[in-house]
Design a protein around this motif. Structure first.
Motif, PDB file in Angstrom:
ATOM      1  N   UNK A  29       0.825  -1.208   0.000  1.00  0.00           N
ATOM      2  CA  UNK A  29       0.000   0.000   0.000  1.00  0.00           C
ATOM      3  C   UNK A  29       0.862   1.263   0.000  1.00  0.00           C
ATOM      4  N   UNK A  30       1.934   1.254   0.772  1.00  0.00           N
ATOM      5  CA  UNK A  30       2.840   2.403   0.803  1.00  0.00           C
ATOM      6  C   UNK A  30       3.465   2.683  -0.553  1.00  0.00           C
ATOM      7  N   UNK A  31       3.849   1.630  -1.245  1.00  0.00           N
ATOM      8  CA  UNK A  31       4.440   1.775  -2.577  1.00  0.00           C
ATOM      9  C   UNK A  31       3.425   2.319  -3.570  1.00  0.00           C
ATOM     10  N   UNK A  32       2.189   1.837  -3.508  1.00  0.00           N
ATOM     11  CA  UNK A  32       1.133   2.332  -4.397  1.00  0.00           C
ATOM     12  C   UNK A  32       0.867   3.810  -4.124  1.00  0.00           C
ATOM     13  N   UNK A  33       0.733   4.181  -2.851  1.00  0.00           N
ATOM     14  CA  UNK A  33       0.469   5.577  -2.482  1.00  0.00           C
ATOM     15  C   UNK A  33       1.603   6.483  -2.954  1.00  0.00           C
ATOM     16  N   UNK A  34       2.837   6.059  -2.751  1.00  0.00           N
ATOM     17  CA  UNK A  34       3.992   6.862  -3.146  1.00  0.00           C
ATOM     18  C   UNK A  34       4.026   7.065  -4.666  1.00  0.00           C
ATOM     19  N   UNK A  35       3.773   6.001  -5.417  1.00  0.00           N
ATOM     20  CA  UNK A  35       3.807   6.085  -6.883  1.00  0.00           C
ATOM     21  C   UNK A  35       2.697   6.999  -7.403  1.00  0.00           C
ATOM     22  N   UNK A  36       1.479   6.816  -6.903  1.00  0.00           N
ATOM     23  CA  UNK A  36       0.341   7.612  -7.375  1.00  0.00           C
ATOM     24  C   UNK A  36       0.511   9.075  -6.979  1.00  0.00           C
ATOM     25  N   UNK A  37       1.059   9.332  -5.794  1.00  0.00           N
ATOM     26  CA  UNK A  37       1.249  10.719  -5.360  1.00  0.00           C
ATOM     27  C   UNK A  37       2.302  11.430  -6.211  1.00  0.00           C
ATOM     28  N   UNK A  38       3.221  10.669  -6.819  1.00  0.00           N
ATOM     29  CA  UNK A  38       4.204  11.253  -7.733  1.00  0.00           C
ATOM     30  C   UNK A  38       3.643  11.446  -9.136  1.00  0.00           C
TER      31      UNK A  38
END
Length: 98
Positions: A29-38
């Motif tokens: 989930x952290x990786x998904x959030x980080x990617x989408x926020x970028x």
């Protein structure tokens, strides 16, 4: 199903400890959030796509007073379900591409 129930189900299915399942879920989930926020999109074939979208500024209305208010433009997360996921939820078979 809440987060703890999901962790328990993942642990049971993958035959790993709940602690390992919790770390894996948090990392995913952290990786998904980080990617989408970028501004990147994350596509999990058959499951769906997570991406960000711009929402234009618009005029809204205060429901208590009826007065018009300005709502600023913003960026929001979006999820689009994949064909396999949609088919599983609807109870139909996913169409195969030729």
């Amino acid at each position: 199903m809440n987060k703890s129930e999901l962790i328990e189900a993942v642990a049971k299915t993958a035959e790993i400890t709940k602690a390992d399942a919790e770390r894996a879920l948090a990392a995913t989930l952290g990786t998904i959030v980080k990617a989408v926020s970028k501004g990147d999109s994350v596509t999990l074939v058959g499951f769906g796509t997570f991406k960000s979208a711009k929402r234009a500024a618009r005029t809204g209305r205060n429901p208590q007073t009826g007065k018009e208010i300005k709502i600023a433009a913003t960026t929001v997360p979006r999820f689009t379900a994949g064909a396999t996921f949609k088919a599983a939820v609807s109870g139909k078979k996913a169409a195969k591409k030729k």
